[in-house]
Design an enzyme around this catalytic site. Sequence first.
Site, PDB file in Angstrom:
ATOM      1  N   ASN A  11     -10.185 -11.141  15.510  1.00 32.25           N
ATOM      2  CA  ASN A  11     -10.399 -11.636  14.146  1.00 32.25           C
ATOM      3  C   ASN A  11     -11.199 -12.930  14.232  1.00 32.25           C
ATOM      4  O   ASN A  11     -10.655 -13.981  14.552  1.00 32.25           O
ATOM      5  CB  ASN A  11      -9.043 -11.889  13.461  1.00 32.25           C
ATOM      6  CG  ASN A  11      -9.225 -12.459  12.063  1.00 32.25           C
ATOM      7  OD1 ASN A  11     -10.310 -12.381  11.486  1.00 32.25           O
ATOM      8  ND2 ASN A  11      -8.159 -13.013  11.504  1.00 32.25           N
ATOM      9  N   GLU A 103      -3.683 -15.799   5.883  1.00 31.00           N
ATOM     10  CA  GLU A 103      -4.625 -16.774   5.301  1.00 31.00           C
ATOM     11  C   GLU A 103      -5.069 -16.314   3.921  1.00 31.00           C
ATOM     12  O   GLU A 103      -5.256 -17.119   3.012  1.00 31.00           O
ATOM     13  CB  GLU A 103      -5.824 -16.982   6.242  1.00 31.00           C
ATOM     14  CG  GLU A 103      -5.429 -17.851   7.430  1.00 31.00           C
ATOM     15  CD  GLU A 103      -6.230 -17.617   8.693  1.00 31.00           C
ATOM     16  OE1 GLU A 103      -7.325 -17.026   8.643  1.00 31.00           O
ATOM     17  OE2 GLU A 103      -5.746 -18.034   9.770  1.00 31.00           O
ATOM     18  N   SER A 215      -1.519 -17.037  18.153  1.00 31.98           N
ATOM     19  CA  SER A 215      -1.740 -17.893  19.334  1.00 31.98           C
ATOM     20  C   SER A 215      -1.723 -17.109  20.647  1.00 31.98           C
ATOM     21  O   SER A 215      -1.197 -17.587  21.657  1.00 31.98           O
ATOM     22  CB  SER A 215      -0.712 -19.027  19.371  1.00 31.98           C
ATOM     23  OG  SER A 215      -0.896 -19.893  18.269  1.00 31.98           O
TER      24      SER A 215
HETATM   25  C1  PEP Z   1      -5.107 -14.441  13.419  1.00 28.67           C
HETATM   26  O1  PEP Z   1      -6.232 -14.743  13.063  1.00 28.67           O
HETATM   27  O2  PEP Z   1      -4.472 -13.586  12.822  1.00 28.67           O
HETATM   28  C2  PEP Z   1      -4.519 -15.118  14.574  1.00 28.67           C
HETATM   29  C3  PEP Z   1      -3.470 -14.587  15.127  1.00 28.67           C
HETATM   30  O3  PEP Z   1      -5.127 -16.269  15.003  1.00 28.67           O
HETATM   31  P1  PEP Z   1      -4.811 -17.059  16.359  1.00 28.67           P
HETATM   32  O4  PEP Z   1      -4.890 -16.051  17.476  1.00 28.67           O
HETATM   33  O5  PEP Z   1      -5.877 -18.092  16.435  1.00 28.67           O
HETATM   34  O6  PEP Z   1      -3.430 -17.617  16.243  1.00 28.67           O
END
Ligand code: PEP
Length: 252
Positions: A11, A103, A215
């Site tokens: 993503n 988000e 993360s």
């Molecule tokens: C996400 O965009 O859904 C996500 C999990 O971001 P990150 O891996 O940066 O936590």
Amino acid sequence: MNMEKTIIVANWKMHPVKLSQAREILFEVIGGLKSTRDSDKEIVFCPPFLWFEDLAAQVKNKRGVALGAQNCHWEQGGAYTGEISSAMLANAGAKYVILGHSERRQLMGETDEIVNLKIKAALKADLKPILCVGEKDGEEMNIRVEEQLSKDLASLSVNQTKEIIIAYEPVWAIGSGKPCPPDSALSATLFIRRILTKLYSRFLAEKIPVIYGGSVEAQNASGYIKTANMNGLLVGGASLEAKEFLKIIGSF
Ligand code: PEP
């Protein structure tokens, strides 16, 4: 998607700012995939809409690599200024679409009812929805996830729901550097399958891929696949760094 394949979703959110940078990441990742080691994986790049058609041409006919969108509208076309439909995305080469990302729920006010309409629109255009669910900090996982699943999947038939991928993404773990411990992710997966059994059947609940996001990086990725028994990963920040993303892909 074949359930035997581990799905790894990149993503990219609202990055990068130039098409040339998007191409660079894509080419480096594709170039670093190993046909023997990675043949049981499906890598789904979800770039911003603007880079979509160009990148779709680059991944066309590449086995194990697909494109997904980060959102779509619930209508196929019409007077919806600034929006993009699932039909347009399918025609531009998308195979998947992320829906209900936290988000969008938090910053764009997307409700479960909207997510439900978007899932139906995605399925109508033959896109595979990647439905994101997860609790915020301080919320009970069980309560929040059950509420989201029952509302987001409302009135969907077995045949529709079997096309969906569920991403368990605890909101507190996204972009925070605080990944969910694999044993908690395992409990969440089992809980999601329990709710799907209640809503549909055990058979269906076991067929639907459940992936983890929040993360993820190279040093924690394999725990979600090996310990938490998940069918894949949704990677945000780390998917924009080709070398780190390749390490994630190669870590299990
Ligand atoms: C996400 O965009 O859904 C996500 C999990 O971001 P990150 O891996 O940066 O936590």
